[in-house]
Motif scaffolding. Structure first.
Motif, PDB file in Angstrom:
ATOM      1  N   TYR A  29       0.977  -1.148  -0.465  1.00 17.52           N
ATOM      2  CA  TYR A  29       0.076  -0.127   0.180  1.00 17.52           C
ATOM      3  C   TYR A  29       0.511   1.273   0.222  1.00 17.52           C
TER       4      TYR A  29
ATOM      5  N   MET B  41     -11.460  -6.798   3.783  1.00 13.62           N
ATOM      6  CA  MET B  41     -12.153  -5.530   3.643  1.00 13.62           C
ATOM      7  C   MET B  41     -12.438  -5.291   4.730  1.00 13.62           C
ATOM      8  N   GLU B  42     -12.813  -5.310   5.784  1.00 16.16           N
ATOM      9  CA  GLU B  42     -13.530  -4.636   6.889  1.00 16.16           C
ATOM     10  C   GLU B  42     -12.124  -3.862   8.001  1.00 16.16           C
TER      11      GLU B  42
ATOM     12  N   LEU C 190      -9.557  -3.796   7.182  1.00 18.54           N
ATOM     13  CA  LEU C 190      -8.476  -3.203   5.404  1.00 18.54           C
ATOM     14  C   LEU C 190      -9.063  -1.531   5.994  1.00 18.54           C
ATOM     15  N   GLU C 191      -9.702  -1.401   6.474  1.00 21.10           N
ATOM     16  CA  GLU C 191     -10.940  -0.214   5.789  1.00 21.10           C
ATOM     17  C   GLU C 191     -10.463   0.393   7.432  1.00 21.10           C
ATOM     18  N   TRP C 192     -10.529  -0.210   8.399  1.00 20.17           N
ATOM     19  CA  TRP C 192     -10.058  -0.160   9.848  1.00 20.17           C
ATOM     20  C   TRP C 192      -9.163   0.587   9.739  1.00 20.17           C
TER      21      TRP C 192
ATOM     22  N   GLY D 173      -7.546   1.928   7.391  1.00 19.33           N
ATOM     23  CA  GLY D 173      -7.680   3.589   6.580  1.00 19.33           C
ATOM     24  C   GLY D 173      -6.493   2.511   5.178  1.00 19.33           C
ATOM     25  N   LEU D 174      -6.067   1.420   5.155  1.00 16.32           N
ATOM     26  CA  LEU D 174      -5.603   1.108   3.686  1.00 16.32           C
ATOM     27  C   LEU D 174      -6.340   0.653   2.502  1.00 16.32           C
ATOM     28  N   THR D 175      -7.071   2.002   2.228  1.00 18.24           N
ATOM     29  CA  THR D 175      -8.767   1.570   1.012  1.00 18.24           C
ATOM     30  C   THR D 175      -7.489   0.874  -0.238  1.00 18.24           C
ATOM     31  N   TRP D 176      -8.184   0.176  -1.158  1.00 14.58           N
ATOM     32  CA  TRP D 176      -8.254  -0.045  -2.350  1.00 14.58           C
ATOM     33  C   TRP D 176      -8.798   0.596  -3.180  1.00 14.58           C
ATOM     34  N   ASP D 177      -7.016   0.685  -4.915  1.00 20.06           N
ATOM     35  CA  ASP D 177      -8.247   1.223  -5.841  1.00 20.06           C
ATOM     36  C   ASP D 177      -9.525   0.211  -6.646  1.00 20.06           C
ATOM     37  N   ARG D 178      -9.047  -1.167  -6.502  1.00 22.17           N
ATOM     38  CA  ARG D 178      -9.969  -1.653  -6.769  1.00 22.17           C
ATOM     39  C   ARG D 178      -9.624  -3.521  -6.605  1.00 22.17           C
TER      40      ARG D 178
END
Length: 441
Positions: free
Chosen positions: A26, A57-58, A60-62, A64-69
């Motif tokens: 990331y 996904m939950e 990673l979102e916690w 803040g490691l957001t993905w582009d796709r």
């Protein structure tokens, strides 16, 4: 354009070892303004579960490691079959039929002869009739990639110049007998098709990388830059694998660890840079340099996360924890003074509950036998609330004048009687928050 990927299998929860790989990929993408792909390696239909994909996904979102796709390997089986046929067409893919027992016997024989225990390629000598007979007897065989027996060399982003003799490695199985595509083939196809430019993963994948380099070349793809980070161990150097069940990200979150603490530690652990608490992901991105990481196994102690969490919380404003305070039932008018006192005396937000219970309901007094008479007299001098910032000083001065006690002999028994504890915040700041003092009776 830099493109990286994090490729977990949705067969369980993310743990700290997975996080290291996810974070590095990331950060590399984010620092260059590139693309970060979340790739779910779900080709195993029996073990892959949607609930784990959702949990990944939950988590990673916690952080803040957001993905582009998002990409799912289960959606790309036709592509893998095309790649397999391409390898067959150029003579780099062959079917083998040995049973696990037969392979084990071959390995033992090679070891006894002081030879490397690699597959002997005997399947290449089978005629079409022999293959047909083996299929009829045993079912479909596995498909192996035929390595070119030459040295495979690359410059690793962490380990430096690496060289592996392909003759010392068995031709890798890319398709199982039941037709399931294995990681090595699927991953190569994805990296080629998605234009992945940088691959960061654990050092246990070094041999995989060597074989994948040849597969990428055979398929006509462009080689990404590879970097292999060290593996985590426990604080005493012990294998971490036995403890991973307690180090899932969701367990750390439940324990009160803050994302900033976890990311700050993981972005520096094992590097030549000191661990520093960063309040934002942008700060971590700016300071990240993969070349500073070393090859030696890296010790990880979960307890190191808690001082960092405490320091992070101490820097938050009351507005940033307003929801938590409201859930505890802290009145709005007390929120700011309560947080000002409590934040310097907690490790996680879970610690706020006992502090609010103390303020709201009082504490069981802690009174040593030799102080019983002293406390009884002192409590007669304590006025009724509500208390102010001056209450503690006025009370202790009155008790000092009446009893002659001073210093620690004065303050410690009073603190223990009021709070039930031997340490804590400045009593002048705590007193205005106390609704009840039980020792007063």
């Amino acid at each position: 354009m830099t493109t990286t990927r994090f490729a977990p299998s949705p067969t369980g929860y993310i743990h700290v070892g997975n996080l290291r790989t996810a974070l590095f990929n990331y950060l590399i993408a984010a620092k260059s303004g590139g693309t970060f792909i979340l790739r779910l390696d779900d080709t195993d239909p029996e073990r892959s579960k949607q609930e784990y994909a959702d949990a990944i996904m939950e988590d990673l979102e916690w952080l803040g490691l957001t993905w582009d796709r998002v990409e799912r390997q289960s959606d790309r089986l036709d592509r893998y079959e095309d790649a397999a046929q391409q390898l067959r067409d150029i003579g780099r893919f062959y079917e083998a039929f040995e049973t696990p027992t037969e392979l084990d016997l071959k390995r033992k024989k090679q070891l006894n002869m002081h030879k490397p225990p690699v597959y002997d390629r005997s399947a290449l000598a089978l005629s079409e009739d022999e293959k047909a007979a083996l299929r009829a007897e045993r079912g479909n065989g596995v498909w192996r990639f035929k390595l070119d027996h030459e040295r495979i060399e690359w410059t690793d982003g962490i380990l430096g110049d690496l060289s592996i003799d392909a003759a010392s490695v068995s031709d890798p199985v890319l398709i199982r007998g039941d037709g399931q595509f294995l990681y090595t083939l699927a991953s190569v196809c994805d990296d080629v098709d998605f234009g992945v430019t940088n691959v960061v993963r654990g050092s246990d994948h070094v041999t995989n990388t060597a074989t994948q380099i040849q597969i990428i070349q055979a398929l006509g793809g462009t080689l990404p830059a590879f970097a292999h980070h060290s593996l985590l161990t426990g604080p005493q150097g012990e294998a971490l694998s036995k403890r991973l069940g307690t180090l899932a990200l969701r367990d750390l979150r439940e324990a009160g660890v803050q994302p900033a603490a976890l990311l700050s530690l993981m972005a520096r652990l094992g590097s030549s840079q000191p661990v520093e608490l960063h309040g934002s992901l942008d700060e971590i991105i700016e300071g990240f340099d993969i070349s500073t990481f070393g090859a030696a196994p890296t010790k990880f102690d979960v307890q190191d996360l808690y001082p960092l969490t405490g320091r992070y919380l101490a820097g938050l404003s009351v507005s940033e924890v307003a929801a938590t305070l409201a859930e505890l039932g802290v009145p709005a008018e007390l929120a700011e003074p309560f947080w000002t006192v409590a934040r310097e005396n907690i490790t996680t937000l879970k610690d706020l509950g006992p502090w609010w219970t103390l303020c709201r309901d009082g504490a069981d007094p802690l009174i040593d036998d030799e102080d019983a008479d002293f406390i009884a007299q002192a409590m007669t001098l304590l006025p009724d609330g509500p208390y102010t910032a001056d209450s503690w000083g006025a009370w202790t001065n009155a008790v000092k004048d009446a009893t002659g006690r001073k210093g620690r002999g004065l303050f410690m028994p009073l603190r223990k009687a009021v709070t039930g504890m031997t340490n804590g915040p400045d009593m002048s700041a705590l007193m205005p928050l106390l609704q009840v003092i039980r020792a007063k009776g």
